[in-house]
Structure formats: C-alpha cells, structure tokens
Design a protein around this motif. Sequence first.
Motif, PDB file in Angstrom:
ATOM      1  N   ARG A  85       8.560  14.655  -3.807  1.00  0.00           N
ATOM      2  CA  ARG A  85       7.897  14.121  -2.377  1.00  0.00           C
ATOM      3  C   ARG A  85       9.414  15.095  -1.281  1.00  0.00           C
ATOM      4  NH1 ARG A  85      10.242  10.014  -1.467  1.00  0.00           N
ATOM      5  NH2 ARG A  85      11.121   9.186  -3.348  1.00  0.00           N
ATOM      6  N   PRO A  86       8.434  15.481  -0.416  1.00  0.00           N
ATOM      7  CA  PRO A  86       9.131  16.835   0.522  1.00  0.00           C
ATOM      8  C   PRO A  86       9.661  15.282   1.049  1.00  0.00           C
ATOM      9  CG  PRO A  86       7.453  17.105   1.184  1.00  0.00           C
ATOM     10  CD  PRO A  86       7.062  16.197   0.605  1.00  0.00           C
ATOM     11  N   VAL A  87      11.471  15.906   2.025  1.00  0.00           N
ATOM     12  CA  VAL A  87      11.991  15.402   2.275  1.00  0.00           C
ATOM     13  C   VAL A  87      12.974  16.267   3.660  1.00  0.00           C
ATOM     14  CG1 VAL A  87      13.413  14.248   0.012  1.00  0.00           C
ATOM     15  CG2 VAL A  87      14.105  16.792   0.744  1.00  0.00           C
ATOM     16  N   VAL A  88      13.765  15.264   4.180  1.00  0.00           N
ATOM     17  CA  VAL A  88      14.305  16.543   5.369  1.00  0.00           C
ATOM     18  C   VAL A  88      15.964  15.926   5.803  1.00  0.00           C
ATOM     19  CG1 VAL A  88      14.892  16.057   8.092  1.00  0.00           C
ATOM     20  CG2 VAL A  88      11.962  15.896   7.097  1.00  0.00           C
ATOM     21  N   PHE A  89      16.575  16.219   6.119  1.00  0.00           N
ATOM     22  CA  PHE A  89      18.236  16.116   6.012  1.00  0.00           C
ATOM     23  C   PHE A  89      18.613  17.482   6.924  1.00  0.00           C
ATOM     24  CE2 PHE A  89      17.236  18.415   2.184  1.00  0.00           C
ATOM     25  CZ  PHE A  89      18.977  19.477   2.752  1.00  0.00           C
ATOM     26  N   ASP A  90      20.226  16.461   7.216  1.00  0.00           N
ATOM     27  CA  ASP A  90      20.985  17.590   8.089  1.00  0.00           C
ATOM     28  C   ASP A  90      21.915  17.752   7.594  1.00  0.00           C
ATOM     29  OD1 ASP A  90      20.181  16.792  10.288  1.00  0.00           O
ATOM     30  OD2 ASP A  90      20.502  15.043  11.286  1.00  0.00           O
ATOM     31  N   TYR A  91      22.130  19.397   7.329  1.00  0.00           N
ATOM     32  CA  TYR A  91      23.007  20.486   6.262  1.00  0.00           C
ATOM     33  C   TYR A  91      23.240  21.036   7.352  1.00  0.00           C
ATOM     34  CZ  TYR A  91      23.951  23.176   3.069  1.00  0.00           C
ATOM     35  OH  TYR A  91      24.349  24.261   2.286  1.00  0.00           O
ATOM     36  N   THR A 120      19.047  20.666  10.893  1.00  0.00           N
ATOM     37  CA  THR A 120      17.895  20.218  10.293  1.00  0.00           C
ATOM     38  C   THR A 120      16.974  20.879   9.395  1.00  0.00           C
ATOM     39  OG1 THR A 120      17.830  18.639  12.106  1.00  0.00           O
ATOM     40  CG2 THR A 120      16.040  18.279  10.281  1.00  0.00           C
ATOM     41  N   ARG A 121      17.306  20.273   8.235  1.00  0.00           N
ATOM     42  CA  ARG A 121      15.809  20.505   7.114  1.00  0.00           C
ATOM     43  C   ARG A 121      14.749  20.286   6.340  1.00  0.00           C
ATOM     44  NH1 ARG A 121      18.940  25.881   5.084  1.00  0.00           N
ATOM     45  NH2 ARG A 121      20.742  26.175   6.445  1.00  0.00           N
ATOM     46  N   HIS A 122      13.741  20.993   6.520  1.00  0.00           N
ATOM     47  CA  HIS A 122      12.422  19.771   6.130  1.00  0.00           C
ATOM     48  C   HIS A 122      12.134  21.422   4.616  1.00  0.00           C
ATOM     49  CE1 HIS A 122      11.962  19.453  10.374  1.00  0.00           C
ATOM     50  NE2 HIS A 122      11.751  18.827  10.233  1.00  0.00           N
ATOM     51  N   VAL A 123      12.220  20.311   3.216  1.00  0.00           N
ATOM     52  CA  VAL A 123      12.732  21.185   1.982  1.00  0.00           C
ATOM     53  C   VAL A 123      12.025  20.821   1.367  1.00  0.00           C
ATOM     54  CG1 VAL A 123      14.249  21.786  -0.056  1.00  0.00           C
ATOM     55  CG2 VAL A 123      14.729  21.188   2.200  1.00  0.00           C
ATOM     56  N   GLU A 124      11.038  21.505   0.680  1.00  0.00           N
ATOM     57  CA  GLU A 124      10.336  20.603  -1.026  1.00  0.00           C
ATOM     58  C   GLU A 124      11.242  20.125  -1.897  1.00  0.00           C
ATOM     59  OE1 GLU A 124       6.455  22.271  -0.912  1.00  0.00           O
ATOM     60  OE2 GLU A 124       6.403  23.110   1.130  1.00  0.00           O
ATOM     61  N   PRO A 125      11.848  19.629  -2.428  1.00  0.00           N
ATOM     62  CA  PRO A 125      13.124  19.625  -3.953  1.00  0.00           C
ATOM     63  C   PRO A 125      12.391  20.723  -4.768  1.00  0.00           C
ATOM     64  CG  PRO A 125      12.592  17.399  -3.071  1.00  0.00           C
ATOM     65  CD  PRO A 125      11.493  18.020  -2.365  1.00  0.00           C
ATOM     66  N   TRP A 126      12.806  20.907  -5.852  1.00  0.00           N
ATOM     67  CA  TRP A 126      12.549  21.223  -6.761  1.00  0.00           C
ATOM     68  C   TRP A 126      13.644  20.393  -8.384  1.00  0.00           C
ATOM     69  CZ3 TRP A 126      11.671  27.401  -6.381  1.00  0.00           C
ATOM     70  CH2 TRP A 126      10.158  27.886  -5.140  1.00  0.00           C
ATOM     71  N   SER A 152      12.418  11.137   3.076  1.00  0.00           N
ATOM     72  CA  SER A 152      11.448  11.222   2.762  1.00  0.00           C
ATOM     73  C   SER A 152      10.014  12.039   3.813  1.00  0.00           C
ATOM     74  CB  SER A 152      11.004  10.114   1.519  1.00  0.00           C
ATOM     75  OG  SER A 152      11.639  10.324   0.030  1.00  0.00           O
ATOM     76  N   ARG A 153       9.380  12.424   3.081  1.00  0.00           N
ATOM     77  CA  ARG A 153       7.936  12.648   3.991  1.00  0.00           C
ATOM     78  C   ARG A 153       7.212  12.641   3.172  1.00  0.00           C
ATOM     79  NH1 ARG A 153      11.060  10.914   7.755  1.00  0.00           N
ATOM     80  NH2 ARG A 153      11.536  12.288   9.677  1.00  0.00           N
ATOM     81  N   GLY A 154       6.043  11.826   3.459  1.00  0.00           N
ATOM     82  CA  GLY A 154       4.707  11.688   2.554  1.00  0.00           C
ATOM     83  C   GLY A 154       3.690  12.594   2.375  1.00  0.00           C
ATOM     84  N   SER A 155       3.385  13.610   2.955  1.00  0.00           N
ATOM     85  CA  SER A 155       2.851  15.015   2.743  1.00  0.00           C
ATOM     86  C   SER A 155       2.973  15.571   1.234  1.00  0.00           C
ATOM     87  CB  SER A 155       2.786  15.736   3.517  1.00  0.00           C
ATOM     88  OG  SER A 155       4.246  16.336   4.476  1.00  0.00           O
TER      89      SER A 155
END
Length: 326
Positions: free
Chosen positions: A168-174, A184-190, A225-228
């Motif tokens: 699940r892709p995520v968004v967080f402040d880094y 703000t980061r939009h990340v696909e976590p591995w 979390s982001r649903g896409s």
Amino acid sequence: MAIAKAERLMNLALCLLGTRRPLSKRELRESIEAYVEAGSGAEKGAAASDDSFNRMFERDKDDLRELGLVIETVEGLDGEVGYLARRDSNRLPPITLDAEEAAALGLAAKVWQQARLAGAASGALQKLRAAGLPEDVDPYEAHGALEPRIPVHEAAFEPLMLACRDRRPVVFDYRKANAAQPGTRHVEPWALECWRGHWYLAGFDRDRGAERVFRLSRITGRVRSRGSGFTAPVPDVVTVRETVASWAGESADRSARIRLRADAGYPLRAKATAVRELGNGWDELDIPYGHGLDAWLVEFGPDVVVLEPAELRADVLDRLRAVAGG
C-alpha cells in the motif's frame, strides 16, 4: 479473574474439540459451569442474563480463534446454529527447528518488544511450543556472547511494516538532515531494515520518480495510507543496508581530515585510518569520505571540526545552520 477466564476458555475448547456434532449455544451454556453461573442471576431478569451470556460466549469464541483454534459454525436443519472444532482442522504437522532457526524466531520476536504486536509475537512462539518445538530449544535465548537488541522506538515502524506487507502506498512528512522544515513524501514502500541501531525504509518516491531510502526517526507526524496500487515494479532484492552504507561513507574512495575532541567520537575513531594528537584536548583524524559523511559528522555537534576537503566542511556547516534555524 485471569484464572477463571483461562479455565472457562479451556472448558469451551474441550467441549468444541470433544463433540462429534455441532453444539448449540444452549447446549454449551448448560455444559460449562461458568456459563451456568453467568446466567443464574434471576434478579437481573432473563433478558439481562441472556445478554450477559451472549457477550461472554462471543468474547470467548473470538479469543479461542485468536489463539489459533479453528471453530466452525454450522446451521442445522431446524435453523439452530451450532459450533464445533474438528480435530483434523486443529492439528499441526510436527515442527522441526534447529537451534539457529529457533534463534532467528526469537530475534524476530524481540523486534516487537517495544511495539504493539509484542503479544502476538509471544503468542506465536507459544503456539510453536505447543506444536512440538523441542523443550531444550529456547527461541529467546541468546546464542553467543552478545545478546542482540533491535529497538523499535519510531511510531512509523508499524504502519510502514504493514504497508510493505500489503503493498500500500503511503504519505508522510519527512525532515532531511539539512532541512529546516519537513516536506511531504509520497512513497511506495518496499522493505524495512535495521542498520546500526536505526530503522530505514526503502521504496519508490513518486515525487522524484526514483528509489529512495528514508530514516524512520526523521519521519514526523502520522503515516497515512493511500488506496491506489504501486506504479513502479518492486525489485527482487531490496538493498536497504547497502544503500544506506554507501550514503554513510562505507564505500568511500576518498579521505577527509577532521579535528576531534580527545574524549569523544569513538565511532569516528574506529573508522579512522590515522590519528594524531594535537594537544589541548584535540586529536586530528583521517577518515574515509563518501556520500552522507556530512550528515554523520553533524551528529557529533561541537566535538568535530572539519578541516578538509572544503566541500565537506561547507556541507557540514549548511546542515548545522539548518538545525540551528529549525
């Protein structure tokens, strides 16, 4: 109270495992003493008594399922619902673990010692014991002179671990080490990995269109979390540690010269290729210089002064100014 509940759960489990046909709520209520006592309060009224039993039974059933018991719900010809736990559905194959495998399980459980899933990890090891893990093998035992510690202090660890598992892709402040404010980061976590006492996340940064590694201690606020789904392929092998090591100068091919207080910076001393005493409480060190060394030196604050090269000194000063102005 705990003993009474454990006894009630045990009696319920034995009833469900020992029957050849589904047992209704009514039959279970009449067969288990704790349920009989819970429903015997005439002063509360029949409706209140039934509600009390129903709540207790549903909680117990959920607890047994959480412990791993497979409970089937069967509707009879008369429409009455019955419950049973078939023995063949609740029988595990023999568990064979050697000492190294058991130690790996124990180490994995220790990751959760400060996280919310500590109880689940402990329960999993208890189930392995019940399934045949040899008594002389202790998963929690340290196999060596040093006992490994893998702390999990960051609040971002658990949501990121679940996001990696569920893709699940995520968004967080880094907040980068040289930035005054987080971005703000939009990340696909591995994958997550611990390196030198710090947790790192590797993933695909959508905003930058490339692989990035993030240190969890620099994540501020809540991980959302982001649903896409993922837009980039997940590599077969995610080299989190190698990436972080290269950023920290582990694969450095140059040298830097710094001044260090005599009673400080022991990790830097361990990496130094040369150490010279300057007197007045200072030493001069030659250390490997690679990408990320400036961020590491900043952590030592006023105990370190960069002498050369000039670009490293400038990078360290920029980071210190950002911290001071943050």
